[in-house]
Structures are given as structure tokens and as C-alpha cells.
Design a protein around this motif. Sequence first.
Motif, PDB file in Angstrom:
ATOM      1  N   LEU A 254      83.881  41.217-104.199  1.00 52.51           N
ATOM      2  CA  LEU A 254      82.848  40.648-105.062  1.00 52.51           C
ATOM      3  C   LEU A 254      82.350  41.798-105.924  1.00 52.51           C
ATOM      4  CD1 LEU A 254      81.229  38.000-105.575  1.00 52.51           C
ATOM      5  CD2 LEU A 254      79.491  38.898-104.023  1.00 52.51           C
ATOM      6  N   ALA A 259      78.018  36.837-113.082  1.00 56.35           N
ATOM      7  CA  ALA A 259      79.281  36.106-113.158  1.00 56.35           C
ATOM      8  C   ALA A 259      80.173  36.633-114.280  1.00 56.35           C
ATOM      9  CB  ALA A 259      79.012  34.614-113.366  1.00 56.35           C
ATOM     10  N   HIS A 262      81.811  39.961-113.128  1.00 57.49           N
ATOM     11  CA  HIS A 262      82.836  39.707-112.102  1.00 57.49           C
ATOM     12  C   HIS A 262      84.077  39.092-112.744  1.00 57.49           C
ATOM     13  CE1 HIS A 262      84.355  38.540-108.044  1.00 57.49           C
ATOM     14  NE2 HIS A 262      84.886  37.544-108.734  1.00 57.49           N
ATOM     15  N   ASP A 263      83.887  38.090-113.581  1.00 56.54           N
ATOM     16  CA  ASP A 263      85.027  37.400-114.197  1.00 56.54           C
ATOM     17  C   ASP A 263      85.773  38.304-115.175  1.00 56.54           C
ATOM     18  OD1 ASP A 263      84.123  35.276-112.743  1.00 56.54           O
ATOM     19  OD2 ASP A 263      83.581  34.013-114.447  1.00 56.54           O
ATOM     20  N   PHE A 272      83.906  34.048-110.180  1.00 58.65           N
ATOM     21  CA  PHE A 272      82.694  34.454-109.459  1.00 58.65           C
ATOM     22  C   PHE A 272      82.106  33.280-108.678  1.00 58.65           C
ATOM     23  CE2 PHE A 272      78.029  34.456-109.387  1.00 58.65           C
ATOM     24  CZ  PHE A 272      77.795  35.572-108.595  1.00 58.65           C
ATOM     25  N   THR A 275      84.318  32.372-105.662  1.00 62.75           N
ATOM     26  CA  THR A 275      84.279  33.362-104.584  1.00 62.75           C
ATOM     27  C   THR A 275      82.934  33.335-103.875  1.00 62.75           C
ATOM     28  OG1 THR A 275      85.909  34.812-105.636  1.00 62.75           O
ATOM     29  CG2 THR A 275      84.415  35.822-104.060  1.00 62.75           C
ATOM     30  N   LYS A 276      81.847  33.316-104.629  1.00 62.42           N
ATOM     31  CA  LYS A 276      80.506  33.318-104.032  1.00 62.42           C
ATOM     32  C   LYS A 276      80.280  32.049-103.207  1.00 62.42           C
ATOM     33  CE  LYS A 276      75.599  33.620-105.294  1.00 62.42           C
ATOM     34  NZ  LYS A 276      75.189  32.215-105.042  1.00 62.42           N
ATOM     35  N   CYS A 293      83.301  46.028-102.743  1.00 63.38           N
ATOM     36  CA  CYS A 293      82.843  46.097-104.131  1.00 63.38           C
ATOM     37  C   CYS A 293      83.302  47.414-104.760  1.00 63.38           C
ATOM     38  CB  CYS A 293      81.319  45.975-104.202  1.00 63.38           C
ATOM     39  SG  CYS A 293      80.669  45.961-105.901  1.00 63.38           S
ATOM     40  N   ASN A 299      81.293  47.606-113.720  1.00 64.09           N
ATOM     41  CA  ASN A 299      80.239  47.144-112.803  1.00 64.09           C
ATOM     42  C   ASN A 299      79.411  48.280-112.220  1.00 64.09           C
ATOM     43  OD1 ASN A 299      82.176  48.200-111.065  1.00 64.09           O
ATOM     44  ND2 ASN A 299      81.948  46.582-109.536  1.00 64.09           N
TER      45      ASN A 299
END
Length: 495
Positions: A254, A259, A262-263, A272, A275-276, A293, A299
Motif C-alpha cells: 500500500l 488514491a 497509489h494508483d 487503491f 487494495t484498501k 510501503c 510517495n
Amino acid sequence: MFFIMLVRQSKNSFIRIYDNCELGYISNQLTKYDRTYNESGAIFLSQISRQPKDIRTMVDNISSIYSEADSKTIEKDFISFIEELAESQFIVMGESLEELGQKDLAFSYSSNSPKTFTDYYPQKTKQKVQRDTEEFFLRHDQRKPRLASLQFELTSRCNERCIHCYIPNGKKNAGFDMSFERFKYVLDQYAEMGGLQVTLSGGEALMNKDIVEMLWYCRKKDMQISLLTNLISLKDEHIPILRDVNLSLIQVSLYSMNAEKHDFITTVKGSFEKTKTAIEKLHNADIPVQISCPIMKANKDGYDEVMKYAQRHRMKAQTDYIMMAQADLDTSNLANRISIEETEKVIRDIMENDMDYQIETLSQEPLSSISEEEFAEMPLCGAGFNDLCVTVNGDVYPCAGWQGFVVGNVFRESLKEIWEHSPKLEQIRKIKQKDFPKCLKCEARDFCNMCLVRNYNESGGDMFKINEHFCKVAFLNKQIAEEWQKSHPIRVSND
């Protein structure tokens, strides 16, 4: 009283006996404790199984082995041995099958300390246990390699194209699956060799249509099972199966609680949310999840929100700010690696906010306390000594990221033959710390995690060429840890 008592190992414990009962090992995936035993302890341990036995039968079996020993002494020693194991939840004891079932604990996020939440597990026991079983086995396996961990690439297909991934996209694009028959063929050999840990990965492991059958076969073979997955292919019907098969953990990446970020990393829109949502379904079903992570430029600001999310859900989360070049020696993915300046900020943030990282960094046994002569003869890691990876086409690597270093093919020769006779495995087993002379006297060696695979992938296939970036990170870790110790004097103990 003891002779009407029943004993069996807990459902979360795993026992292996090595070297004709010269070495015994027991681990518990729930408590994260493990122990090693010499010959007498190994013989005691060999009497314990998943089938309940009464203590009288077990003592009689041991007495037949030690026919010249006093049976009362054996009885006393064995009872003390199993009482200690029961206290630490390795085994369960009771007067009935029902009582055994009641005492055998299952994983739950509502427990006082779910073991996906922390990495620090000091044992309280009167037994003389190894402080660091990983180091013990690394030394043991250096003398006599012991295959204890096997990772399967169940498919080379993947439904994400993460920008930092060490697996080349070309392999994913032309991917295919390992059949259940081939999986069973390899796992049977591994079980015969005394294997313990199985990691199921890909590609994306859940894309293999036989994943459920494979999981159940691992359980049939009494393996400690980990599953690496992005979870976007998780189906609701998978969840009770994942619970019942009693996984050690599911590891999922993650990358951000944002979102869009992540995407961007997965390059799959909507990944995102999928997965979440899947993580929370597994959490609600009390299935152990560990969040990974990896930190990169995309990120580096906001990764801490993933850590906080995991903490709120009492799940373990770990970061990796190093990054590995691709297995085909293409280093283009490293454009996403954070700079040394950015790495310093990340390490300081982690040291400030991650108690696990503090404990792991500040309580480790310093390598500098080992003599230079002893350190020089140590191997770098367990690759080739206790673990392997089998890819979908049968190629065998020393570990998952080392796909350019094929040591054999399990569909052309047996796993045992590869393990015992592969020239390439022999080659890496001969590599020791002394093969990196500049590192022997390095001031940062206590804070360095040298990796042959990272060297290999990043240097065009030269496992002995250390990238300057890794050295700079080691010195950063040293500097920050020493500053932290001066400003935050704490004592970490295993007592």
C-alpha cells in the motif's frame, strides 16, 4: 496427574527435526517465538506432533531411546520441558480433546498484542534459548546448508505495473501460470527435505486459478505459509479459505493513503480502492496482514499516513527506501529512488515515529563486537544456505530478486540435486565478508545490510561491485542512530 494429560503442538506451531535428531526446531507463527534444541531436546521435541498423545506414552518412547537412563529422571525432565513449551504457547496440554481446542489460540486483532503490530518479542522462559535463531542458523547452515524457506512464483502474470518493480514488465506481459501438478511435484520434494516456510508470490499470486488448491496442499504438507499479493484480485469466497488455511501472514503493498499517488505507482486506476477494501475485509476476518510501503519519489511525502493507518488497525507496516534494480539488469526503475538527502529525512522520520525501527536499530548485537577474523569468515546472508525461489518455468534462483542468476531448473533435475550439487550455489556459498575487504574495517558495518542481489542487479551482473548509494545509506543510518542514542538515552533489553 501428568499421565492422564494429553499433549499436542498448537495449530500455529511448527516442528522440524534436523541432522538425524541432532538439532530440533520449533516456531510459533502467532507469538513469533522460536527455539532450537540440541540432541536431547530434539528427541524430546520429536515426540510432539499435531496428534494428541498422552504423556505416559511419550515418556515411555523416550525411555526406550535412553534405555540406560533413569526413567524417573527422564519423566521429570520431559514434564519440565513440555510445561515450558505450553507456557509459551508452542503446545497445548489438557485432559480432553475439548480442553486442547479451548487452549489453542487463534490470531485476532482484538488480542492484547496481535503479532502483526510489532517486531519485538522478548521471550520469558527458564529454558536456555538462542537470543538470535537467525544468526544461529546462518552459522549452522554455513557448515551444512539446510533448505528451510522456498518461494514459489505461481504466475509471471501481474495485474499491476508498478513503476519501481524489480520484475521486468516484459515478463509480466508474456506471463503464464504454474500448474497445480507442477507445484505439487516441487512441494513434495521440498517437504521430503524438511522444508518449513513457503511463500506464494508472482507476478500476482491470486491470478493463478489453482491458488486455493495450492494453499490447501501447503497446509496438508504442514508448511508455514505466507502470501504476497496486491489483493486487487481477492474474491469474497477467498476470505474464509484464507482464514481456515491458517496463514502466517499476507503481505500487501500500500503505497499511499492518497488514491491518486497509489494508483500512479501501480499505474492501475482504481487499484487503491480495491487494495484498501480488501485489506479491511481481511482485517474484519482476523486474517494477519502486513503492509509493505516501499518509499520512492512519488510517495516520500505521505508514506507516514500508511504507517498510521496500519497502527490504527493494529497491523504491522514496514518501509524500504533502498529499492532494487530490475532483474534483467535494467536500472531505469531506479529513477524513482529517493536521493540521499531525501533518504536522510525519511530515516529521521522513521526513527522518530517507528518504535520497531528504534528497537531493531538500537538493540541489535553490534557486528563490531565480533572479531575481525570471525566477521571475515561470515556469509553475507542466507541466499543459497537456507532459501531458494522457484519460478513458474522451473528456474531456481538463490532468492526472488536474483532472476539473472539461475542455479538450476527443478523440472529438469530434482530440487535435492540442485540444492546439493549446483555449481552456482557452491559459488555463492563460498562468498564471505572477507571478499569485500573495504567493508571489513568500515565504520558503518553495524548499520549496513549488504546484498549480493542489489549489487548484481545494479552493476550489470557483478555481485562484488557495491554501489556508492548503499554505502551512503549505511553511514546515514549510523549517524542518525548515534545522534538518537545521545538525545534519547534508552535501554532496550531482552530480559
